[in-house]
Design an enzyme around this catalytic site. Structure first.
Site, PDB file in Angstrom:
ATOM      1  N   GLY A  38      -9.644   2.439  -4.064  1.00 32.20           N
ATOM      2  CA  GLY A  38      -9.678   1.231  -3.878  1.00 32.20           C
ATOM      3  C   GLY A  38      -8.086   0.753  -3.182  1.00 32.20           C
ATOM      4  N   GLN A  40      -0.043  -3.916  -1.690  1.00 32.06           N
ATOM      5  CA  GLN A  40      -0.313  -1.970  -1.659  1.00 32.06           C
ATOM      6  C   GLN A  40      -0.132  -2.131   0.434  1.00 32.06           C
ATOM      7  OE1 GLN A  40      -2.954  -1.346  -3.737  1.00 32.06           O
ATOM      8  NE2 GLN A  40      -2.164   1.117  -3.518  1.00 32.06           N
ATOM      9  N   CYS A  57      -2.513   5.878  -8.219  1.00 30.07           N
ATOM     10  CA  CYS A  57      -2.630   5.167  -7.331  1.00 30.07           C
ATOM     11  C   CYS A  57      -1.847   5.375  -5.807  1.00 30.07           C
ATOM     12  CB  CYS A  57      -1.257   4.356  -8.204  1.00 30.07           C
ATOM     13  SG  CYS A  57      -0.462   2.058  -7.004  1.00 30.07           S
ATOM     14  N   LEU A  58      -2.510   4.675  -4.621  1.00 28.91           N
ATOM     15  CA  LEU A  58      -1.697   5.240  -3.424  1.00 28.91           C
ATOM     16  C   LEU A  58      -0.291   4.614  -2.981  1.00 28.91           C
ATOM     17  CD1 LEU A  58      -4.857   4.129  -0.849  1.00 28.91           C
ATOM     18  CD2 LEU A  58      -3.862   6.579  -1.706  1.00 28.91           C
ATOM     19  N   HIS A 104      -7.635  -1.997 -12.184  1.00 29.51           N
ATOM     20  CA  HIS A 104      -6.672  -1.359 -11.800  1.00 29.51           C
ATOM     21  C   HIS A 104      -6.317  -2.050 -10.035  1.00 29.51           C
ATOM     22  CE1 HIS A 104      -3.940   1.769  -9.880  1.00 29.51           C
ATOM     23  NE2 HIS A 104      -4.559   1.389  -9.013  1.00 29.51           N
ATOM     24  N   GLU A 105      -7.042  -2.608  -9.595  1.00 33.17           N
ATOM     25  CA  GLU A 105      -6.617  -3.506  -8.043  1.00 33.17           C
ATOM     26  C   GLU A 105      -6.468  -4.758  -8.946  1.00 33.17           C
ATOM     27  OE1 GLU A 105      -6.392  -1.341  -6.026  1.00 33.17           O
ATOM     28  OE2 GLU A 105      -7.922   0.311  -6.507  1.00 33.17           O
ATOM     29  N   HIS A 111      -3.417  -4.675  -9.249  1.00 31.46           N
ATOM     30  CA  HIS A 111      -2.478  -4.821  -8.329  1.00 31.46           C
ATOM     31  C   HIS A 111      -1.868  -6.685  -8.368  1.00 31.46           C
ATOM     32  CE1 HIS A 111      -0.843  -1.009  -7.013  1.00 31.46           C
ATOM     33  NE2 HIS A 111      -2.245  -0.800  -7.194  1.00 31.46           N
TER      34      HIS A 111
HETATM   35 ZN   LIG Z   1      -2.763   1.338  -7.254  1.00 30.52          ZN
END
Ligand SMILES: [Zn+2]
Length: 190
Positions: A45, A50, A105-106, A147-148, A151
């Site tokens: 995701g 991001q 998380c990226l 999670h997204e 963000h």
């Molecule tokens: Zn993340």
């Protein structure tokens, strides 16, 4: 085009997303580029912040082998086609038990932490064709949606950690603010 992924410490991760009023060709291209970026980073995701854009858009692709519950191996969301492009997503309902599972998380390379989230969510969004959709999601997909959407609200993994975990990771979080590290390959990154 692949973007460079913005990591913890970058101010854009704290900016609340602006809703998208019209799914234009530019936004479709942004969604395509975000997917390319997500696949390139082996994430499941990615939210627009991001890649440095505070607009209400996220992409999710939970592969079939990860779309299973932890005990039985039954598919959690067999009827939901991937990938998902979500403009202006909103959670209408959270259901099922609260579940704690390790999350990466990226934007926090190398870090993973247990996060408690609802096992099921009903999410409303506009798809990449501009069509309104409502989906009922379970398992890792439900977690990825939550999670997204965090963000998109400027909420990060570090805000979901226990105080103890945050203290134990303080040095790592500090380093992360300064430089990127190798990503943990085991935990799905969102
Ligand atoms: Zn993340």
């Amino acid at each position: 085009m692949k973007f460079e992924i913005v990591t913890f410490g970058s101010p854009v991760l704290r900016v609340k997303a602006t809703p998208v009023s019209d799914v234009t060709a530019d936004f479709k291209r942004l969604a395509d580029d975000m997917m390319e970026t997500m696949y390139g980073a082996e994430g499941v995701g990615l939210a627009a912040q991001q890649v440095g854009r505070a607009v209400s858009l996220c992409v999710i692709d939970v592969p079939p082998e990860l779309d299973v519950d932890q005990e039985g191996g039954e598919r959690s969301n067999p009827d939901i086609p991937m990938p998902l492009v979500m403009f202006n997503p909103r959670i209408k309902e959270r259901g099922g038990p609260q579940q704690r599972r390790d999350e990466g998380c990226l934007s926090f390379p190398g870090i993973h932490t247990g996060v408690q989230r609802a096992a099921e969510v009903t999410v409303f969004f506009i798809d990449w064709k501009g069509v309104p959709k409502t989906l009922h999601c379970r398992g890792l997909l439900a977690r990825a949606v939550q999670h997204e959407l965090d963000h998109l609200d400027g909420v990060l993994l570090v805000d979901r950690m226990s105080a103890v975990k945050k203290i134990s990771l303080a040095g790592q979080l500090k380093r992360l603010r300064q430089e990127s590290e190798m990503r943990s390959p085991k935990t799905p990154s969102l």
